[in-house]
Design an enzyme around this catalytic site. Structure first.
Site, PDB file in Angstrom:
ATOM      1  N   HIS A 244      51.407 -42.883  78.031  1.00  0.00           N
ATOM      2  CA  HIS A 244      50.649 -43.222  78.252  1.00  0.00           C
ATOM      3  C   HIS A 244      50.119 -41.322  77.900  1.00  0.00           C
ATOM      4  O   HIS A 244      50.335 -40.774  77.799  1.00  0.00           O
ATOM      5  CB  HIS A 244      50.106 -43.033  80.148  1.00  0.00           C
ATOM      6  CG  HIS A 244      50.879 -42.011  81.039  1.00  0.00           C
ATOM      7  ND1 HIS A 244      51.934 -42.365  80.656  1.00  0.00           N
ATOM      8  CD2 HIS A 244      50.873 -41.115  81.357  1.00  0.00           C
ATOM      9  CE1 HIS A 244      52.561 -41.437  81.741  1.00  0.00           C
ATOM     10  NE2 HIS A 244      51.826 -40.871  82.263  1.00  0.00           N
TER      11      HIS A 244
ATOM     12  N   THR B  73      53.381 -37.155  88.067  1.00  0.00           N
ATOM     13  CA  THR B  73      52.444 -35.945  87.229  1.00  0.00           C
ATOM     14  C   THR B  73      51.058 -36.981  88.290  1.00  0.00           C
ATOM     15  O   THR B  73      50.066 -36.776  88.044  1.00  0.00           O
ATOM     16  CB  THR B  73      52.146 -36.154  86.584  1.00  0.00           C
ATOM     17  OG1 THR B  73      51.497 -36.809  85.585  1.00  0.00           O
ATOM     18  CG2 THR B  73      53.021 -35.276  85.587  1.00  0.00           C
TER      19      THR B  73
ATOM     20  N   HIS C 123      46.889 -37.834  79.049  1.00  0.00           N
ATOM     21  CA  HIS C 123      46.180 -37.534  79.141  1.00  0.00           C
ATOM     22  C   HIS C 123      44.984 -36.650  79.013  1.00  0.00           C
ATOM     23  O   HIS C 123      45.486 -36.135  77.947  1.00  0.00           O
ATOM     24  CB  HIS C 123      47.322 -36.362  80.221  1.00  0.00           C
ATOM     25  CG  HIS C 123      48.011 -37.310  81.676  1.00  0.00           C
ATOM     26  ND1 HIS C 123      47.688 -37.771  82.134  1.00  0.00           N
ATOM     27  CD2 HIS C 123      48.807 -37.923  81.032  1.00  0.00           C
ATOM     28  CE1 HIS C 123      48.129 -38.335  82.854  1.00  0.00           C
ATOM     29  NE2 HIS C 123      49.738 -38.367  82.556  1.00  0.00           N
TER      30      HIS C 123
ATOM     31  N   HIS D   5      52.544 -38.669  77.416  1.00  0.00           N
ATOM     32  CA  HIS D   5      54.418 -39.349  77.723  1.00  0.00           C
ATOM     33  C   HIS D   5      55.084 -40.554  77.582  1.00  0.00           C
ATOM     34  O   HIS D   5      54.125 -41.482  78.343  1.00  0.00           O
ATOM     35  CB  HIS D   5      53.710 -39.080  79.682  1.00  0.00           C
ATOM     36  CG  HIS D   5      52.841 -37.623  80.180  1.00  0.00           C
ATOM     37  ND1 HIS D   5      52.615 -37.338  81.241  1.00  0.00           N
ATOM     38  CD2 HIS D   5      53.283 -36.035  79.325  1.00  0.00           C
ATOM     39  CE1 HIS D   5      52.294 -36.632  80.675  1.00  0.00           C
ATOM     40  NE2 HIS D   5      52.682 -35.526  80.087  1.00  0.00           N
TER      41      HIS D   5
ATOM     42  N   HIS E  44      42.865 -44.975  85.523  1.00  0.00           N
ATOM     43  CA  HIS E  44      43.908 -43.851  85.633  1.00  0.00           C
ATOM     44  C   HIS E  44      44.349 -43.419  83.896  1.00  0.00           C
ATOM     45  O   HIS E  44      44.011 -42.249  83.423  1.00  0.00           O
ATOM     46  CB  HIS E  44      45.208 -43.969  86.625  1.00  0.00           C
ATOM     47  CG  HIS E  44      44.353 -43.672  87.976  1.00  0.00           C
ATOM     48  ND1 HIS E  44      43.708 -43.261  88.215  1.00  0.00           N
ATOM     49  CD2 HIS E  44      44.771 -44.458  88.934  1.00  0.00           C
ATOM     50  CE1 HIS E  44      43.707 -43.483  89.847  1.00  0.00           C
ATOM     51  NE2 HIS E  44      44.188 -44.375  89.873  1.00  0.00           N
TER      52      HIS E  44
END
Length: 246
Positions: free
Chosen positions: A112, A198, A114, A131, A86
């Site tokens: 990580h 999230t 996004h 984040h 992910h």
């Protein structure tokens, strides 16, 4: 503030977001597993639909709160990188990096990425967001968000990008130490608000700190992580009655 269970916290911080929820329920960012459907996938994910303090958000209306300067104690330490299916995540086993907030000490466990950004500012989306996830001794979380704009190549990302696994798998030790402080902008002005994870199970009670100032990443760097992860961003959630301080 509702605390995360110890088991959930450990799975989130050590293994990564993809294993933060019950392993039997798959979730994703497209189709019937997309963020709009998360709350329907499992009773454990109910907050993804019913929660009133969900993240990310679009920062629009704020209140001046005379926030104190961020109290960060970051240094170079050994780390490992993982593609958990992910996101691309960098884990720290050393507890040397700290964030002080409300008299509590939070330890940096991982960061990580996004693409595109999950949080927005005044309706603006950014091509990349990182984040930095911290936990205190009582299992409370504090997340520091940093937004990237396309521009000059980001030298601090280079060692991470060079080691990014193209396929999901086990963590791999990075060959160089990582200093999170070098990833941040010089000015550390920020927004503060209450929020959530999230990702499923979208647990609330997370302290969110979103930096106002951005840093750059080259178009090639953004495309490189997009090629591996695709779109892995949850859309902004309703602010509801929350106060966003700056």
């Amino acid at each position: 503030m509702k605390k995360l269970s110890l088991a959930l916290l450990q799975s989130l911080l050590v293994t990564g977001p993809s294993f933060a929820a019950d392993e039997g329920t798959h979730w994703g960012y497209t189709g019937h597993e997309s963020p709009e459907k998360w709350g329907e996938l499992s009773p454990n994910y109910a907050l993804c639909s019913s929660g009133k303090n969900q993240s990310p958000i679009d920062v629009v209306d704020t209140i001046s709160g005379e926030l104190p300067a961020l109290n960060l104690d970051y240094k170079a330490v050994k780390a490992e990188i993982v593609n958990n299916g992910h996101t691309i995540q960098v884990n720290f086993k050393d507890d040397a990096n700290k964030l002080s907030l409300n008299g509590n000490t939070f330890t940096l466990k991982q960061f990580h990425f996004h693409t595109p950004s999950e949080n927005r500012i005044q309706g603006k989306s950014f091509p990349l967001e990182v984040h930095f996830v911290h936990a205190d001794s009582n299992n409370n979380l504090a997340v520091l968000g940093l937004l990237y704009e396309v521009g000059a190549e980001n030298a601090q990302l280079s060692p991470v990008w060079a080691a990014m696994p193209k396929e999901a798998g086990q963590p791999i030790a990075l060959k160089v130490q990582i200093n999170p402080a070098e990833m941040l902008p010089e000015a550390l002005d920020y927004y503060r608000f209450n929020g959530s994870l999230t990702i499923p199970p979208c647990s609330e009670g997370v302290n969110w700190l979103l930096l106002k100032n951005t840093v750059s990443a080259s178009e090639a760097q953004v495309k490189a992580i997009e090629a591996i992860m695709g779109n892995n961003s949850r859309p902004p959630q309703a602010v509801n009655a929350r106060v966003i301080l700056e």
